[in-house]
Design an enzyme around this catalytic site. Structure first.
Site, PDB file in Angstrom:
ATOM      1  N   TYR A  58       0.822  -1.215   0.000  1.00 54.25           N
ATOM      2  CA  TYR A  58       0.000   0.000   0.000  1.00 54.25           C
ATOM      3  C   TYR A  58       0.858   1.267   0.000  1.00 54.25           C
ATOM      4  O   TYR A  58       0.444   2.289  -0.551  1.00 54.25           O
ATOM      5  CB  TYR A  58      -1.002  -0.020   1.162  1.00 54.25           C
ATOM      6  CG  TYR A  58      -2.150  -0.957   0.851  1.00 54.25           C
ATOM      7  CD1 TYR A  58      -3.183  -0.555   0.012  1.00 54.25           C
ATOM      8  CD2 TYR A  58      -2.156  -2.263   1.322  1.00 54.25           C
ATOM      9  CE1 TYR A  58      -4.204  -1.424  -0.332  1.00 54.25           C
ATOM     10  CE2 TYR A  58      -3.179  -3.144   0.996  1.00 54.25           C
ATOM     11  CZ  TYR A  58      -4.196  -2.719   0.162  1.00 54.25           C
ATOM     12  OH  TYR A  58      -5.200  -3.582  -0.186  1.00 54.25           O
ATOM     13  N   ASN A  98     -13.114   3.393  -6.168  1.00 53.35           N
ATOM     14  CA  ASN A  98     -11.679   3.684  -6.191  1.00 53.35           C
ATOM     15  C   ASN A  98     -11.202   4.168  -4.833  1.00 53.35           C
ATOM     16  O   ASN A  98     -11.894   4.910  -4.145  1.00 53.35           O
ATOM     17  CB  ASN A  98     -11.373   4.746  -7.243  1.00 53.35           C
ATOM     18  CG  ASN A  98     -11.695   4.264  -8.646  1.00 53.35           C
ATOM     19  OD1 ASN A  98     -11.840   3.066  -8.865  1.00 53.35           O
ATOM     20  ND2 ASN A  98     -11.827   5.192  -9.568  1.00 53.35           N
ATOM     21  N   ASP A 100      -8.360   5.885  -4.708  1.00 54.66           N
ATOM     22  CA  ASP A 100      -7.558   7.090  -4.974  1.00 54.66           C
ATOM     23  C   ASP A 100      -8.372   8.347  -4.659  1.00 54.66           C
ATOM     24  O   ASP A 100      -9.575   8.279  -4.420  1.00 54.66           O
ATOM     25  CB  ASP A 100      -7.065   7.086  -6.430  1.00 54.66           C
ATOM     26  CG  ASP A 100      -8.200   7.189  -7.443  1.00 54.66           C
ATOM     27  OD1 ASP A 100      -8.969   8.170  -7.384  1.00 54.66           O
ATOM     28  OD2 ASP A 100      -8.326   6.289  -8.304  1.00 54.66           O
ATOM     29  N   HIS A 115     -14.972   1.653  -1.023  1.00 51.32           N
ATOM     30  CA  HIS A 115     -13.886   0.713  -0.733  1.00 51.32           C
ATOM     31  C   HIS A 115     -12.741   1.369   0.056  1.00 51.32           C
ATOM     32  O   HIS A 115     -11.629   0.854   0.089  1.00 51.32           O
ATOM     33  CB  HIS A 115     -13.349   0.100  -2.036  1.00 51.32           C
ATOM     34  CG  HIS A 115     -14.306  -0.879  -2.655  1.00 51.32           C
ATOM     35  ND1 HIS A 115     -14.158  -1.376  -3.931  1.00 51.32           N
ATOM     36  CD2 HIS A 115     -15.431  -1.463  -2.164  1.00 51.32           C
ATOM     37  CE1 HIS A 115     -15.164  -2.216  -4.203  1.00 51.32           C
ATOM     38  NE2 HIS A 115     -15.940  -2.269  -3.151  1.00 51.32           N
ATOM     39  N   CYS A 123      -6.521   3.000  13.138  1.00 51.49           N
ATOM     40  CA  CYS A 123      -5.860   2.241  14.199  1.00 51.49           C
ATOM     41  C   CYS A 123      -6.807   1.190  14.748  1.00 51.49           C
ATOM     42  O   CYS A 123      -7.918   1.499  15.165  1.00 51.49           O
ATOM     43  CB  CYS A 123      -5.430   3.214  15.300  1.00 51.49           C
ATOM     44  SG  CYS A 123      -4.692   2.400  16.721  1.00 51.49           S
ATOM     45  N   CYS A 142       0.595   5.144  16.276  1.00 49.68           N
ATOM     46  CA  CYS A 142      -0.689   5.770  15.954  1.00 49.68           C
ATOM     47  C   CYS A 142      -0.690   7.207  16.447  1.00 49.68           C
ATOM     48  O   CYS A 142      -0.348   7.467  17.594  1.00 49.68           O
ATOM     49  CB  CYS A 142      -1.816   4.982  16.627  1.00 49.68           C
ATOM     50  SG  CYS A 142      -3.386   5.853  16.659  1.00 49.68           S
ATOM     51  N   CYS A 145      -3.348   7.251  19.657  1.00 51.10           N
ATOM     52  CA  CYS A 145      -3.077   6.636  20.965  1.00 51.10           C
ATOM     53  C   CYS A 145      -1.596   6.388  21.219  1.00 51.10           C
ATOM     54  O   CYS A 145      -1.209   6.018  22.335  1.00 51.10           O
ATOM     55  CB  CYS A 145      -3.854   5.324  21.101  1.00 51.10           C
ATOM     56  SG  CYS A 145      -3.286   3.988  20.006  1.00 51.10           S
TER      57      CYS A 145
HETATM   58 ZN    ZN Z   1      -4.552   4.348  18.028  1.00 50.23          ZN
END
Ligand code: ZN
Length: 174
Positions: A58, A98, A100, A115, A123, A142, A145
């Site tokens: 990704y 998409n 994007d 999607h 998270c 994250c 947190c």
């Molecule tokens: Zn978190």
């Protein structure tokens, strides 16, 4: 002169509209899933087994997206939205499969990403959803947190429910 057209519009776009911008389609012949194995990259099980490979995949998709530009089809839909809303002709909902952001960069005001979105992650520990362009790894903390190991791409994987279905059904029913 006849009266201007009125009514509610729902538009659904898929990978084809972004292919012109140089982003590979996923499921078509020659698409991304012919080169990469979706079972190892786009399922919750794959992510649990090998988050490093999933993040790397990704991150690469995100780099491709940042180098891409919207095309005339994205801009045409944005122009239609501006006309439709500006003249009060009815409701307008753009739904895209998409991940994007080319509709938004092409000028669309509102886009429902059924999607998910490549430029967002969330998270699993705290639910925090945030936008980012930089790569993410299993060691990235994250921003919500501060814990590591919980971040995942905000995309719908195989076996997961599409987003916004209630909104889509509602729009189609009016
Ligand atoms: Zn978190």
């Amino acid at each position: 002169m006849s009266a201007p057209a009125r009514g509610n519009i729902v538009i659904l776009t898929g990978a084809g509209i972004s292919a012109e911008s140089g982003l590979g389609t996923f499921r078509d012949k020659g698409g991304i899933w012919e080169t990469f194995d979706w079972q190892k990259l786009a399922t919750p099980e794959a992510f649990a087994a090998d988050p490093h490979s999933v993040h790397a995949f990704y991150n690469a998709r995100r780099d491709n997206l940042l180098a891409a530009e919207p095309n005339d089809a994205h801009r045409a839909l944005a122009a239609l939205e501006t006309l439709w809303r500006g003249e009060g002709r009815g409701d307008y909902l753009l739904v895209t499969q998409n991940i994007d952001d080319l509709h938004a960069r092409g000028g669309s005001m509102e886009v429902l990403h059924m999607h998910g979105e490549l430029l967002k992650s969330r998270c699993n520990h705290c639910g925090h959803l945030f936008e980012h362009e930089r790569p993410i790894t299993a060691g990235t903390p994250c921003p919500g947190c501060g814990r590591t190991g919980g971040l995942r791409p905000h995309v719908v994987w195989f076996g997961e429910m599409p987003l916004g279905l209630d909104t889509i059904y509602e729009a189609l029913g009016t």
